[in-house]
Design a protein around this motif. Structure first.
Motif, PDB file in Angstrom:
ATOM      1  N   VAL A  90       1.943   8.145 -51.169  1.00 22.09           N
ATOM      2  CA  VAL A  90       1.337   9.055 -50.188  1.00 22.09           C
ATOM      3  C   VAL A  90       1.159  10.448 -50.791  1.00 22.09           C
ATOM      4  O   VAL A  90       0.138  11.107 -50.573  1.00 22.09           O
ATOM      5  N   GLU A  91       2.137  10.892 -51.578  1.00 29.48           N
ATOM      6  CA  GLU A  91       2.017  12.185 -52.253  1.00 29.48           C
ATOM      7  C   GLU A  91       0.824  12.194 -53.199  1.00 29.48           C
ATOM      8  O   GLU A  91       0.078  13.183 -53.271  1.00 29.48           O
ATOM      9  N   CYS A  92       0.632  11.108 -53.936  1.00 34.71           N
ATOM     10  CA  CYS A  92      -0.519  11.008 -54.843  1.00 34.71           C
ATOM     11  C   CYS A  92      -1.825  11.104 -54.063  1.00 34.71           C
ATOM     12  O   CYS A  92      -2.770  11.790 -54.474  1.00 34.71           O
ATOM     13  N   TYR A  93      -1.874  10.413 -52.946  1.00 40.98           N
ATOM     14  CA  TYR A  93      -3.078  10.444 -52.108  1.00 40.98           C
ATOM     15  C   TYR A  93      -3.373  11.863 -51.646  1.00 40.98           C
ATOM     16  O   TYR A  93      -4.511  12.361 -51.768  1.00 40.98           O
ATOM     17  N   GLU A  94      -2.374  12.543 -51.121  1.00 40.18           N
ATOM     18  CA  GLU A  94      -2.579  13.893 -50.600  1.00 40.18           C
ATOM     19  C   GLU A  94      -2.995  14.854 -51.716  1.00 40.18           C
ATOM     20  O   GLU A  94      -3.803  15.765 -51.491  1.00 40.18           O
ATOM     21  N   ARG A  95      -2.464  14.649 -52.902  1.00 46.09           N
ATOM     22  CA  ARG A  95      -2.794  15.557 -54.013  1.00 46.09           C
ATOM     23  C   ARG A  95      -4.194  15.330 -54.557  1.00 46.09           C
ATOM     24  O   ARG A  95      -4.869  16.288 -54.949  1.00 46.09           O
ATOM     25  N   LEU A  96      -4.646  14.084 -54.555  1.00 44.48           N
ATOM     26  CA  LEU A  96      -5.906  13.758 -55.224  1.00 44.48           C
ATOM     27  C   LEU A  96      -7.104  13.594 -54.289  1.00 44.48           C
ATOM     28  O   LEU A  96      -8.238  13.562 -54.754  1.00 44.48           O
ATOM     29  N   LYS A  97      -6.874  13.514 -52.995  1.00 41.06           N
ATOM     30  CA  LYS A  97      -7.984  13.205 -52.087  1.00 41.06           C
ATOM     31  C   LYS A  97      -9.039  14.313 -52.033  1.00 41.06           C
ATOM     32  O   LYS A  97     -10.188  14.053 -51.667  1.00 41.06           O
ATOM     33  N   GLY A  98      -8.666  15.520 -52.411  1.00 35.11           N
ATOM     34  CA  GLY A  98      -9.619  16.619 -52.365  1.00 35.11           C
ATOM     35  C   GLY A  98     -10.344  16.887 -53.668  1.00 35.11           C
ATOM     36  O   GLY A  98     -11.156  17.822 -53.752  1.00 35.11           O
ATOM     37  N   ARG A  99     -10.089  16.072 -54.681  1.00 31.69           N
ATOM     38  CA  ARG A  99     -10.743  16.291 -55.980  1.00 31.69           C
ATOM     39  C   ARG A  99     -12.246  16.074 -55.879  1.00 31.69           C
ATOM     40  O   ARG A  99     -12.704  15.151 -55.195  1.00 31.69           O
ATOM     41  N   PRO A 100     -13.057  16.875 -56.556  1.00 37.02           N
ATOM     42  CA  PRO A 100     -14.512  16.674 -56.541  1.00 37.02           C
ATOM     43  C   PRO A 100     -14.868  15.272 -57.045  1.00 37.02           C
ATOM     44  O   PRO A 100     -14.335  14.814 -58.056  1.00 37.02           O
ATOM     45  N   GLY A 101     -15.728  14.599 -56.319  1.00 38.41           N
ATOM     46  CA  GLY A 101     -16.207  13.287 -56.744  1.00 38.41           C
ATOM     47  C   GLY A 101     -15.362  12.122 -56.312  1.00 38.41           C
ATOM     48  O   GLY A 101     -15.695  10.975 -56.609  1.00 38.41           O
ATOM     49  N   VAL A 102     -14.248  12.361 -55.600  1.00 41.88           N
ATOM     50  CA  VAL A 102     -13.426  11.240 -55.144  1.00 41.88           C
ATOM     51  C   VAL A 102     -14.062  10.646 -53.891  1.00 41.88           C
ATOM     52  O   VAL A 102     -14.502  11.372 -52.997  1.00 41.88           O
ATOM     53  N   ALA A 103     -14.134   9.317 -53.824  1.00 36.68           N
ATOM     54  CA  ALA A 103     -14.819   8.682 -52.696  1.00 36.68           C
ATOM     55  C   ALA A 103     -14.107   7.434 -52.193  1.00 36.68           C
ATOM     56  O   ALA A 103     -14.581   6.807 -51.255  1.00 36.68           O
ATOM     57  N   LEU A 104     -12.986   7.050 -52.815  1.00 41.94           N
ATOM     58  CA  LEU A 104     -12.206   5.915 -52.325  1.00 41.94           C
ATOM     59  C   LEU A 104     -10.845   5.924 -52.992  1.00 41.94           C
ATOM     60  O   LEU A 104     -10.647   6.569 -54.025  1.00 41.94           O
ATOM     61  N   PHE A 105      -9.923   5.197 -52.398  1.00 39.35           N
ATOM     62  CA  PHE A 105      -8.592   5.012 -52.975  1.00 39.35           C
ATOM     63  C   PHE A 105      -8.266   3.529 -53.007  1.00 39.35           C
ATOM     64  O   PHE A 105      -8.671   2.769 -52.118  1.00 39.35           O
ATOM     65  N   GLU A 106      -7.543   3.129 -54.043  1.00 38.31           N
ATOM     66  CA  GLU A 106      -6.977   1.780 -54.120  1.00 38.31           C
ATOM     67  C   GLU A 106      -5.465   1.989 -54.216  1.00 38.31           C
ATOM     68  O   GLU A 106      -4.947   2.352 -55.270  1.00 38.31           O
ATOM     69  N   PRO A 107      -4.735   1.814 -53.098  1.00 38.14           N
ATOM     70  CA  PRO A 107      -3.322   2.242 -53.041  1.00 38.14           C
ATOM     71  C   PRO A 107      -2.391   1.509 -53.993  1.00 38.14           C
ATOM     72  O   PRO A 107      -1.345   2.013 -54.341  1.00 38.14           O
ATOM     73  N   GLN A 108      -2.728   0.276 -54.359  1.00 38.01           N
ATOM     74  CA  GLN A 108      -1.978  -0.523 -55.319  1.00 38.01           C
ATOM     75  C   GLN A 108      -0.729  -1.172 -54.747  1.00 38.01           C
ATOM     76  O   GLN A 108      -0.173  -2.066 -55.381  1.00 38.01           O
ATOM     77  N   THR A 109      -0.273  -0.776 -53.559  1.00 43.00           N
ATOM     78  CA  THR A 109       0.848  -1.461 -52.936  1.00 43.00           C
ATOM     79  C   THR A 109       0.575  -1.619 -51.445  1.00 43.00           C
ATOM     80  O   THR A 109      -0.112  -0.797 -50.835  1.00 43.00           O
ATOM     81  N   THR A 110       1.154  -2.659 -50.863  1.00 42.43           N
ATOM     82  CA  THR A 110       1.000  -2.890 -49.428  1.00 42.43           C
ATOM     83  C   THR A 110       1.689  -1.795 -48.623  1.00 42.43           C
ATOM     84  O   THR A 110       1.176  -1.344 -47.592  1.00 42.43           O
ATOM     85  N   GLY A 111       2.845  -1.329 -49.087  1.00 44.54           N
ATOM     86  CA  GLY A 111       3.549  -0.269 -48.381  1.00 44.54           C
ATOM     87  C   GLY A 111       2.732   1.005 -48.286  1.00 44.54           C
ATOM     88  O   GLY A 111       2.652   1.635 -47.219  1.00 44.54           O
ATOM     89  N   VAL A 112       2.102   1.411 -49.393  1.00 44.90           N
ATOM     90  CA  VAL A 112       1.260   2.604 -49.387  1.00 44.90           C
ATOM     91  C   VAL A 112       0.036   2.373 -48.502  1.00 44.90           C
ATOM     92  O   VAL A 112      -0.411   3.268 -47.777  1.00 44.90           O
ATOM     93  N   THR A 113      -0.507   1.159 -48.533  1.00 49.15           N
ATOM     94  CA  THR A 113      -1.651   0.832 -47.674  1.00 49.15           C
ATOM     95  C   THR A 113      -1.305   1.043 -46.209  1.00 49.15           C
ATOM     96  O   THR A 113      -2.072   1.653 -45.453  1.00 49.15           O
ATOM     97  N   PHE A 114      -0.158   0.525 -45.788  1.00 47.83           N
ATOM     98  CA  PHE A 114       0.269   0.701 -44.403  1.00 47.83           C
ATOM     99  C   PHE A 114       0.372   2.187 -44.061  1.00 47.83           C
ATOM    100  O   PHE A 114      -0.031   2.620 -42.985  1.00 47.83           O
ATOM    101  N   ALA A 115       0.941   2.967 -44.982  1.00 45.37           N
ATOM    102  CA  ALA A 115       1.152   4.393 -44.730  1.00 45.37           C
ATOM    103  C   ALA A 115      -0.160   5.172 -44.648  1.00 45.37           C
ATOM    104  O   ALA A 115      -0.252   6.166 -43.921  1.00 45.37           O
ATOM    105  N   LEU A 116      -1.173   4.730 -45.406  1.00 47.52           N
ATOM    106  CA  LEU A 116      -2.437   5.467 -45.451  1.00 47.52           C
ATOM    107  C   LEU A 116      -3.447   5.013 -44.408  1.00 47.52           C
ATOM    108  O   LEU A 116      -4.409   5.740 -44.125  1.00 47.52           O
ATOM    109  N   THR A 117      -3.251   3.834 -43.835  1.00 50.10           N
ATOM    110  CA  THR A 117      -4.242   3.292 -42.900  1.00 50.10           C
ATOM    111  C   THR A 117      -4.491   4.229 -41.727  1.00 50.10           C
ATOM    112  O   THR A 117      -5.630   4.351 -41.252  1.00 50.10           O
TER     113      THR A 117
END
Length: 444
Positions: A90-117
């Motif tokens: 979740v920390e990685c998501y919050e840090r990188l979601k605002g980067r120019p050109g970012v348009a999707l995330f692949e969380p890589q774990t089910t736990g992170v997926t649940f947290a980001l949904t």
């Protein structure tokens, strides 16, 4: 010209020049599509997470080297180490979601997926979870931003049960059998339980549930239960070190490996190499072919590794998890490519635009051939209603030295899965006080 006016002119020129310099990096970034790569190269899951990460990196490098990016848009990336921990993901998501050109995330774990949904709708950021994540999110009318591409844990569990029925001579022959689920005690491991319970009710087999505490190094109590209950089959729902530990316990307790069937996250080289001949006969699902002979693997070897740009060792290319990481990144890139077809070729896509691209993927045989993937995976097509796009997998069997395909591709039974998905998606929406998407929203 007076000294005062000369100074003013110089300042104005410097300011203008400075503005040009300041806009140059931003302009360069405008032609780059950025992919945040959540990885786990450290910790107990590193042996499995590392080839996944390397496959993703190498595919980005291949597209840049072979194709010049996507219609001229260069692909860039940055890794963020999670150690397989949900909070770090979740920390990685919050840090990188605002980067120019970012348009999707692949969380890589089910736990992170649940947290980001719950987070991504507000951020308008699609999540792709190929072969993992929230099974009910295949319902795109309930989950606008989630894409469990290629298959879910419910399709995996269903295909395994179908395979056991076929082995017994028919689904009716499962009545009275005992099929144990030895699972990673986490959101990942618990995901298949509703589908397996539904199948158990339909066919009359017993379903002992045997959890294993993460990371799964210690399993003696779990396999004591296996020895006591003597199931006809064991379904292994493990990840990382849990898989090899389970196989070693099976050897120690004398449980036949040919009666063990793993999910596609329990069927890679790191899972069996330390067990070797002891794992002979063990079965696991796979979503794709593997091996260096594949056309896309040859392209990566020639255009990435031969140029000294490989992300890992050369002999890792073509391994099961390397191929899966490559396919995960391919799906992300194809989402961008499809979005460009609607919103402008050669442009950097936004999250909303890529969400449309992912919802309208059309990876038919012709497109797979063009990508060098004709012999790797089955065609995949998504829609507003179907965010998964494919529900096929096959069984592979370990012969003591390598994996061999031991079945044809089998399709999960959507007549069983879809009603289960709808019922659980309806409950999810009700709990969240949300509603299904309107038909007009599917065109957006």
């Amino acid at each position: 010209m007076t000294l005062k006016s000369l100074a003013l002119t110089t300042a104005l020129l410097a300011g203008a020049f400075g503005s040009v310099l300041a806009t140059t990096p931003a302009h360069a970034q405008a032609k780059e599509q950025f992919f945040p790569l959540l990885v786990y190269r450290t910790g107990p899951y590193a042996p499995n997470g590392t080839p996944l990460a390397n496959g993703k990196q190498d595919y980005i490098k291949l597209v840049n080297a072979r194709d010049g990016g996507v219609n001229g848009v260069k692909l860039t990336y940055e890794e963020c180490e999670t150690g397989y921990a949900t909070d770090k993901g979740v920390e990685c998501y919050e840090r990188l979601k605002g980067r120019p050109g970012v348009a999707l995330f692949e969380p890589q774990t089910t736990g992170v997926t649940f947290a980001l949904t719950d987070k991504v709708p507000a951020d308008k950021m699609p999540l792709i979870t190929p072969g993992y994540g929230l099974s009910i999110s295949q319902d795109g009318q309930s989950f606008k931003w989630n894409f469990p591409l290629m298959g879910s844990y419910w399709t995996a569990a269903d295909i395994i049960v179908q395979g056991l029925g076929k082995k017994e001579g028919g689904m009716d022959k499962l009545k009275g059998k005992k099929i144990a689920l030895v699972y990673h005690d986490s959101p990942f491991g618990k995901e298949p339980i509703p589908l397996l319970q539904e199948r158990a009710k339909m066919h009359g087999f017993e379903l002992p549930l045997i959890p294993v505490t993460a990371p799964g190094i210690e399993q003696k109590s779990a396999w004591l239960q296996v020895r006591q209950q003597r199931p006809d089959y064991v379904i292994l729902w493990g990840w990382g070190v849990m898989n090899s530990a389970a196989l070693k316990e099976a050897v120690a307790t004398g449980y036949p490996r040919e009666k063990m069937y793993g999910v596609w996250w329990s069927g890679a080289e790191p899972d069996v190499k330390d067990v070797g001949q002891g794992a002979k006969g063990y079965n696991a699902l796979t979503l794709h072919a593997s091996g260096q002979q594949l056309k896309v693997m040859q392209d990566i070897l020639q255009k990435v590794h031969d140029k000294g740009n490989g992300s890992g060792p050369r002999d890792e290319v073509g391994s099961v998890l390397y191929v899966r990481g490559m396919l995960m990144q391919m799906l992300a890139v194809e989402g961008v490519r499809r979005a460009q077809e609607r919103f402008g070729k050669g442009k950097v896509m936004t999250g909303e635009q890529v969400r449309w691209g992912l919802e309208n993927l059309a990876l038919d045989a012709k497109r797979l051939e063009a990508l060098g993937l004709a012999d790797v995976m089955r065609p995949l097509a998504t829609s507003c209603a179907d965010h998964m796009g494919s529900a096929w997998a096959r069984v592979q069997t370990w012969d003591g030295g390598k994996w061999n395909a031991s079945s044809e591709f089998v399709q999960a039974d959507e007549q069983i899965i879809k009603p289960l998905v709808k019922a659980n998606a309806d409950k999810y929406l009700s709990d969240k006080k949300m509603t299904r998407r309107e038909a007009a929203d599917c065109q957006s």
